[in-house]
Motif scaffolding. Structure first.
Motif, PDB file in Angstrom:
ATOM      1  N   ALA A 106       0.820  -1.121  -0.070  1.00  0.00           N
ATOM      2  CA  ALA A 106      -0.224  -0.009   0.158  1.00  0.00           C
ATOM      3  C   ALA A 106       1.151   1.047   0.053  1.00  0.00           C
ATOM      4  O   ALA A 106       0.655   2.014  -0.489  1.00  0.00           O
ATOM      5  CB  ALA A 106      -1.139   0.299   1.387  1.00  0.00           C
ATOM      6  N   VAL A 107       1.662   0.705   0.363  1.00  0.00           N
ATOM      7  CA  VAL A 107       2.587   2.750   0.883  1.00  0.00           C
ATOM      8  C   VAL A 107       3.535   2.823  -0.485  1.00  0.00           C
ATOM      9  O   VAL A 107       3.784   3.795  -0.875  1.00  0.00           O
ATOM     10  CB  VAL A 107       3.868   2.301   1.952  1.00  0.00           C
ATOM     11  N   THR A 108       3.493   1.429  -1.246  1.00  0.00           N
ATOM     12  CA  THR A 108       4.683   1.779  -2.800  1.00  0.00           C
ATOM     13  C   THR A 108       3.769   2.349  -3.251  1.00  0.00           C
ATOM     14  O   THR A 108       4.113   3.517  -4.174  1.00  0.00           O
ATOM     15  CB  THR A 108       4.932   0.463  -3.216  1.00  0.00           C
ATOM     16  N   ILE A 109       1.879   1.878  -3.484  1.00  0.00           N
ATOM     17  CA  ILE A 109       1.004   2.092  -4.457  1.00  0.00           C
ATOM     18  C   ILE A 109       1.267   3.879  -4.112  1.00  0.00           C
ATOM     19  O   ILE A 109       0.875   4.689  -4.843  1.00  0.00           O
ATOM     20  CB  ILE A 109       0.004   1.528  -4.582  1.00  0.00           C
ATOM     21  N   VAL A 111       2.878   6.051  -2.914  1.00  0.00           N
ATOM     22  CA  VAL A 111       4.059   7.164  -2.966  1.00  0.00           C
ATOM     23  C   VAL A 111       3.679   7.347  -5.051  1.00  0.00           C
ATOM     24  O   VAL A 111       4.232   8.239  -5.139  1.00  0.00           O
ATOM     25  CB  VAL A 111       5.057   6.309  -2.402  1.00  0.00           C
ATOM     26  N   LEU A 112       3.847   6.034  -5.549  1.00  0.00           N
ATOM     27  CA  LEU A 112       3.774   6.236  -7.064  1.00  0.00           C
ATOM     28  C   LEU A 112       2.783   7.204  -7.664  1.00  0.00           C
ATOM     29  O   LEU A 112       2.972   7.749  -8.301  1.00  0.00           O
ATOM     30  CB  LEU A 112       4.115   4.363  -7.144  1.00  0.00           C
ATOM     31  N   VAL A 113       1.388   7.059  -6.923  1.00  0.00           N
ATOM     32  CA  VAL A 113       0.683   7.939  -7.092  1.00  0.00           C
ATOM     33  C   VAL A 113       0.912   9.343  -7.001  1.00  0.00           C
ATOM     34  O   VAL A 113       0.648  10.235  -7.502  1.00  0.00           O
ATOM     35  CB  VAL A 113      -1.354   7.130  -6.150  1.00  0.00           C
ATOM     36  N   TYR A 114       1.655   9.623  -5.635  1.00  0.00           N
ATOM     37  CA  TYR A 114       1.661  11.131  -5.731  1.00  0.00           C
ATOM     38  C   TYR A 114       2.687  11.582  -6.355  1.00  0.00           C
ATOM     39  O   TYR A 114       2.383  12.712  -6.357  1.00  0.00           O
ATOM     40  CB  TYR A 114       2.653  10.649  -4.188  1.00  0.00           C
ATOM     41  N   ILE A 115       3.927  10.570  -6.582  1.00  0.00           N
ATOM     42  CA  ILE A 115       4.494  11.359  -7.590  1.00  0.00           C
ATOM     43  C   ILE A 115       4.583  11.468  -9.053  1.00  0.00           C
ATOM     44  O   ILE A 115       4.271  12.219  -9.796  1.00  0.00           O
ATOM     45  CB  ILE A 115       5.705  10.473  -8.080  1.00  0.00           C
ATOM     46  N   PHE A 116       3.315  10.503  -9.277  1.00  0.00           N
ATOM     47  CA  PHE A 116       2.512  10.881 -10.703  1.00  0.00           C
ATOM     48  C   PHE A 116       1.421  11.668 -11.070  1.00  0.00           C
ATOM     49  O   PHE A 116       1.014  12.220 -11.834  1.00  0.00           O
ATOM     50  CB  PHE A 116       2.596   9.076 -11.120  1.00  0.00           C
ATOM     51  N   VAL A 117       0.164  11.610  -9.628  1.00  0.00           N
ATOM     52  CA  VAL A 117      -0.294  12.629 -10.455  1.00  0.00           C
ATOM     53  C   VAL A 117      -0.062  13.680  -9.477  1.00  0.00           C
ATOM     54  O   VAL A 117      -0.549  13.597  -7.817  1.00  0.00           O
ATOM     55  CB  VAL A 117      -1.885  11.636  -9.490  1.00  0.00           C
ATOM     56  N   GLN A 118       0.526  14.582  -9.594  1.00  0.00           N
ATOM     57  CA  GLN A 118       0.961  15.468  -8.782  1.00  0.00           C
ATOM     58  C   GLN A 118       0.086  16.522  -9.234  1.00  0.00           C
ATOM     59  O   GLN A 118       0.058  17.532  -8.145  1.00  0.00           O
ATOM     60  CB  GLN A 118       2.607  16.561  -9.238  1.00  0.00           C
ATOM     61  N   VAL A 119      -0.749  17.189 -10.190  1.00  0.00           N
ATOM     62  CA  VAL A 119      -1.769  19.128 -10.359  1.00  0.00           C
ATOM     63  C   VAL A 119      -3.181  18.050  -9.973  1.00  0.00           C
ATOM     64  O   VAL A 119      -2.850  16.971 -11.007  1.00  0.00           O
ATOM     65  CB  VAL A 119      -1.394  19.655 -10.598  1.00  0.00           C
ATOM     66  N   GLY A 120      -3.761  18.579  -9.855  1.00  0.00           N
ATOM     67  CA  GLY A 120      -5.254  18.224 -10.212  1.00  0.00           C
ATOM     68  C   GLY A 120      -6.557  18.368  -9.529  1.00  0.00           C
ATOM     69  O   GLY A 120      -5.847  19.266  -8.326  1.00  0.00           O
ATOM     70  N   ALA A 121      -7.543  18.858  -9.456  1.00  0.00           N
ATOM     71  CA  ALA A 121      -8.740  19.258  -8.737  1.00  0.00           C
ATOM     72  C   ALA A 121      -8.881  18.348  -7.449  1.00  0.00           C
ATOM     73  O   ALA A 121      -8.528  17.107  -7.525  1.00  0.00           O
ATOM     74  CB  ALA A 121     -10.225  18.946  -9.668  1.00  0.00           C
ATOM     75  N   GLY A 122      -9.572  19.262  -6.332  1.00  0.00           N
ATOM     76  CA  GLY A 122      -9.330  18.453  -5.327  1.00  0.00           C
ATOM     77  C   GLY A 122     -10.713  17.505  -5.214  1.00  0.00           C
ATOM     78  O   GLY A 122     -12.131  18.913  -5.151  1.00  0.00           O
ATOM     79  N   THR A 123     -11.494  16.722  -4.735  1.00  0.00           N
ATOM     80  CA  THR A 123     -12.672  16.079  -5.016  1.00  0.00           C
ATOM     81  C   THR A 123     -13.047  15.502  -3.900  1.00  0.00           C
ATOM     82  O   THR A 123     -11.779  14.740  -3.381  1.00  0.00           O
ATOM     83  CB  THR A 123     -13.179  15.860  -6.656  1.00  0.00           C
ATOM     84  N   TRP A 128     -10.812  10.051  -2.010  1.00  0.00           N
ATOM     85  CA  TRP A 128     -10.735   8.387  -2.112  1.00  0.00           C
ATOM     86  C   TRP A 128      -8.680   7.950  -2.312  1.00  0.00           C
ATOM     87  O   TRP A 128      -8.898   7.105  -2.073  1.00  0.00           O
ATOM     88  CB  TRP A 128     -12.007   8.017  -2.878  1.00  0.00           C
ATOM     89  N   LEU A 129      -8.902   8.208  -3.602  1.00  0.00           N
ATOM     90  CA  LEU A 129      -7.949   7.622  -4.529  1.00  0.00           C
ATOM     91  C   LEU A 129      -6.586   8.479  -3.971  1.00  0.00           C
ATOM     92  O   LEU A 129      -5.551   7.823  -4.658  1.00  0.00           O
ATOM     93  CB  LEU A 129      -8.435   7.579  -6.176  1.00  0.00           C
ATOM     94  N   ILE A 130      -5.832   8.836  -4.143  1.00  0.00           N
ATOM     95  CA  ILE A 130      -4.755  10.231  -4.577  1.00  0.00           C
ATOM     96  C   ILE A 130      -4.146  11.137  -2.566  1.00  0.00           C
ATOM     97  O   ILE A 130      -3.105  10.220  -3.228  1.00  0.00           O
ATOM     98  CB  ILE A 130      -5.336  11.103  -5.415  1.00  0.00           C
ATOM     99  N   ASN A 131      -4.931  11.778  -2.444  1.00  0.00           N
ATOM    100  CA  ASN A 131      -4.422  12.341  -1.616  1.00  0.00           C
ATOM    101  C   ASN A 131      -4.971  12.999  -0.842  1.00  0.00           C
ATOM    102  O   ASN A 131      -6.641  13.723  -0.765  1.00  0.00           O
ATOM    103  CB  ASN A 131      -3.763  13.412  -2.249  1.00  0.00           C
ATOM    104  N   GLU A 138      -0.879  12.417   4.656  1.00  0.00           N
ATOM    105  CA  GLU A 138      -1.643  12.737   3.076  1.00  0.00           C
ATOM    106  C   GLU A 138      -2.949  11.027   2.749  1.00  0.00           C
ATOM    107  O   GLU A 138      -2.823  11.420   1.749  1.00  0.00           O
ATOM    108  CB  GLU A 138      -1.192  13.370   2.522  1.00  0.00           C
ATOM    109  N   ALA A 139      -2.244  10.238   2.953  1.00  0.00           N
ATOM    110  CA  ALA A 139      -2.543   8.621   2.222  1.00  0.00           C
ATOM    111  C   ALA A 139      -4.116   9.051   2.386  1.00  0.00           C
ATOM    112  O   ALA A 139      -4.383   9.234   3.206  1.00  0.00           O
ATOM    113  CB  ALA A 139      -2.930   7.482   3.500  1.00  0.00           C
ATOM    114  N   PRO A 140      -4.370   8.532   0.381  1.00  0.00           N
ATOM    115  CA  PRO A 140      -5.852   8.749   0.460  1.00  0.00           C
ATOM    116  C   PRO A 140      -6.291   7.454   1.459  1.00  0.00           C
ATOM    117  O   PRO A 140      -6.246   6.465   1.836  1.00  0.00           O
ATOM    118  CB  PRO A 140      -5.605   7.849  -0.658  1.00  0.00           C
ATOM    119  N   ARG A 141      -7.947   7.777   1.462  1.00  0.00           N
ATOM    120  CA  ARG A 141      -8.634   7.848   1.789  1.00  0.00           C
ATOM    121  C   ARG A 141      -9.028   5.224   2.111  1.00  0.00           C
ATOM    122  O   ARG A 141      -8.691   5.285   3.288  1.00  0.00           O
ATOM    123  CB  ARG A 141     -10.196   7.529   1.688  1.00  0.00           C
ATOM    124  N   TRP A 142      -8.785   5.388   0.970  1.00  0.00           N
ATOM    125  CA  TRP A 142      -8.119   3.874   0.499  1.00  0.00           C
ATOM    126  C   TRP A 142      -7.193   3.596   1.686  1.00  0.00           C
ATOM    127  O   TRP A 142      -7.439   1.976   2.746  1.00  0.00           O
ATOM    128  CB  TRP A 142      -8.056   2.786  -0.999  1.00  0.00           C
TER     129      TRP A 142
END
Ligand code: HEM
Ligand code: HEM
Ligand code: FE2
Length: 479
Positions: A106-109, A111-123, A128-131, A138-142
């Motif tokens: 889970a930690v690996t996934i 961190v990878l998401v943090y690095i690859f999805v850097q900007v975007g709307a907060g919804t 649930w999925l990103i941040n 900052e871990a997402p809800r899942w």
């Protein structure tokens, strides 16, 4: 360290699991430092990696990796000492192992998401999925839910083993405190779109972790380590521990008021926060005296017998634990006290002064003793009676500590400049914020922080090199 599980003097699965947690912890510690260096250079060259790897991301990964590696090392330390304290081999350790792999995946996934999805709307979806957008956690809800499940497994391991084994004072404090520590995480999962309420609950996790439950946790580690490393008397160490627990909770819980000065919470927090948080250094002094007193006493006993200092069975571990006593007192106690009164905090709030305190406190109070526990684990893993510091151990502890102290001094100067110029002279306006950061004193301070960050990193390389080799070296020396 890599082969420490196979070597194999570890007798129980709990101890092996402890070493598994330590390995991931040290990797994440390295990742934390790399991110810190990137962020530090971005202060000097604001365009560095812009839109490729933004400051916001480097900073976020830096401080989340910090929290996660420390939690890993804390879980590792607990598994490691469980057998020795309870005299029981451990309940349901197979489940604990599964938990370790689930958490690490889970930690690996995340961190990878943090690095690859850097900007975007907060919804709702990104929550649930990103941040989750809460500094440090900052871990997402899942992932939050996954963490809760794994921690429940961990707690079950510890609690069930405790119930079946011997119930020492250290383990009783440990078991009760871990429940509070883990339970507080839930406060960081409450979602509200009122920013004051959100911050109110967020501090329940951050403050009540670092200034209450984590402090009690390191109190139990220090107690355990003093018994194992220098043969301190259990009755004395446990008496200290109970006093420290009482004082830490006594001041730490209401001391939370020092974060409620300016976030829209009622004004009575000014008095409550000022009074109780000002008392917080007291238990830290007690912990400082405790470690040094016991150490000095055991040294004296040894010298009396004419065996100068030979009572210390693990040199590097003991060195890190003594550094912990100083670091906790300085970073949390002194640097915390500096800005804890509202009359001062109104000027220092959110400046680099806060960052100076944050660095020295997290390092001094937690990084140090957790590294000490890693050395203790290695000693167990290689089954050596006495583990002496090598040249690499000394370079590691010296450069890392010197580097963090240097960064703290640099940041304190930067913070002082912000207080003087931005807050005092220019009246804390939007423009004042930028003007203060463009002046030479601030820029020089940031330069020194980056230099000292590099020193810290070189020290870290020595540390890892030592952790990888010291077990074998000590074993050969003993043979
Ligand atoms: C090991 C224990 C401690 C750690 C790890 C720690 C860490 C931190 C960190 C990282 C922050 C910044 C939080 C943010 O991002 O806003 C902070 C803020 C603060 N800490 Fe500590 N701290 C510790 C103990 C203490 C103690 C004992 C005191 C007081 C005696 C204290 C006083 C403060 C205050 C007043 C702030 C708010 C700073 C501001 O207004 O910007 N801390 N602490
Ligand atoms: C290579 C060494 C390091 C460098 C270059 C570095 C750099 C940085 C930078 C640039 C920030 C962002 C500051 C800001 O937003 O103004 C930061 C934040 C932080 N770092 Fe480090 N860091 C290093 C090591 C560490 C270590 C060893 C610790 C603790 C064990 C640590 C704990 C923190 C904390 C708690 C914050 C948040 C502080 C706050 O916002 O108040 N860092 N670091
Ligand atoms: Fe606090």
């Amino acid at each position: 360290m890599l082969t420490s599980i196979k070597t194999n003097s570890l007798t129980t699965d709990g101890q092996k699991l402890g070493m598994m947690y330590f390995r991931v912890a040290i990797i994440l510690f390295g990742a934390q430092l790399v991110m810190g260096l990137i962020a530090a250079f971005q202060f000097l060259f604001p365009g560095l990696l812009f839109e490729l790897f933004d400051f916001s991301v480097a900073r976020m990964v830096h401080i989340n990796a910090l929290v996660v590696w420390m939690l890993y090392a804390m879980i590792g330390s607990t598994y490691l000492m469980l057998t020795e304290e309870t005299g029981h081999e451990g309940v349901a350790m197979g489940l604990g192992k599964l938990g370790f792999w689930v958490l690490t995946l889970a930690v690996t996934i995340v961190v990878l998401v943090y690095i690859f999805v850097q900007v975007g709307a907060g919804t709702e979806t990104t929550l649930w999925l990103i941040n989750e957008g809460r500094e440090y956690i900052e871990a997402p809800r899942w992932a939050d839910i996954g963490i809760v499940v794994v921690v429940l497994i961990f707690y079950f391991n510890v609690f069930a083993t405790y119930m079946k084994g011997e119930k020492t004072g250290i383990m009783t404090v440990m078991v009760a405190n871990l429940l509070a520590l883990a339970g507080l995480y839930l406060a960081g999962m409450i979602y509200t779109d009122n920013i004051s309420m959100d911050q109110f609950w967020w501090w329940w996790v951050i403050h009540l972790w670092v200034e209450a439950t984590w402090e009690v946790f390191v109190g139990t580690l220090a107690a355990f380590a003093l018994i194992r490393l220098i043969g301190a008397k259990r009755e004395i160490v446990e008496m200290w521990l109970w006093i420290e627990v009482l004082m830490l909770f006594g001041s730490g819980i209401l001391g939370m008021g020092h974060h409620y000065f300016w976030i829209g919470t009622p004004e009575y927090w000014w008095e409550i926060g000022a009074l109780f948080s000002a008392l917080e250094p007291v238990p830290l002094i007690a912990m400082f005296v405790h470690v040094l007193y016991d150490w000095g006493k055991e040294q004296g006993i040894a010298q009396g017998k004419g065996e100068a200092g030979s009572v210390i069975t693990n040199g590097p571990a003991m060195a890190w634990i003594v550094t912990n006593a100083f670091g906790n007192f300085l970073g949390a106690g002194i640097w915390g006290f500096f800005h804890t009164l509202p009359q001062v905090n109104i000027y220092t709030h959110g400046t680099q002064f806060t960052a100076a305190h944050g660095h020295l406190a997290f390092f001094g109070a937690y990084a140090t003793i957790l590294i000490g526990m890693m050395y203790y684990g290695l000693q167990k893993a290689y089954g050596v009676k006495v583990m002496s510091a090598t040249f690499k151990s000394k370079m590691g502890i010296f450069l890392v500590t010197f580097g963090v102290l240097g960064m703290t001094v640099a940041l304190t100067i930067a913070g002082y400049e912000q207080v003087m110029i931005e807050r005092g002279e220019l009246g804390a306006t939007w423009n004042a914020f930028f003007t203060a950061q463009e002046l030479p004193w601030y820029i020089q301070a940031q330069l020194w922080r980056a230099i000292m960050g590099v020193v810290t990193f070189i020290g870290f390389i020595y540390l890892v090199w030592d952790l990888l080799t010291i077990g074998q070296v000590s074993k050969e020396a003993e043979a």
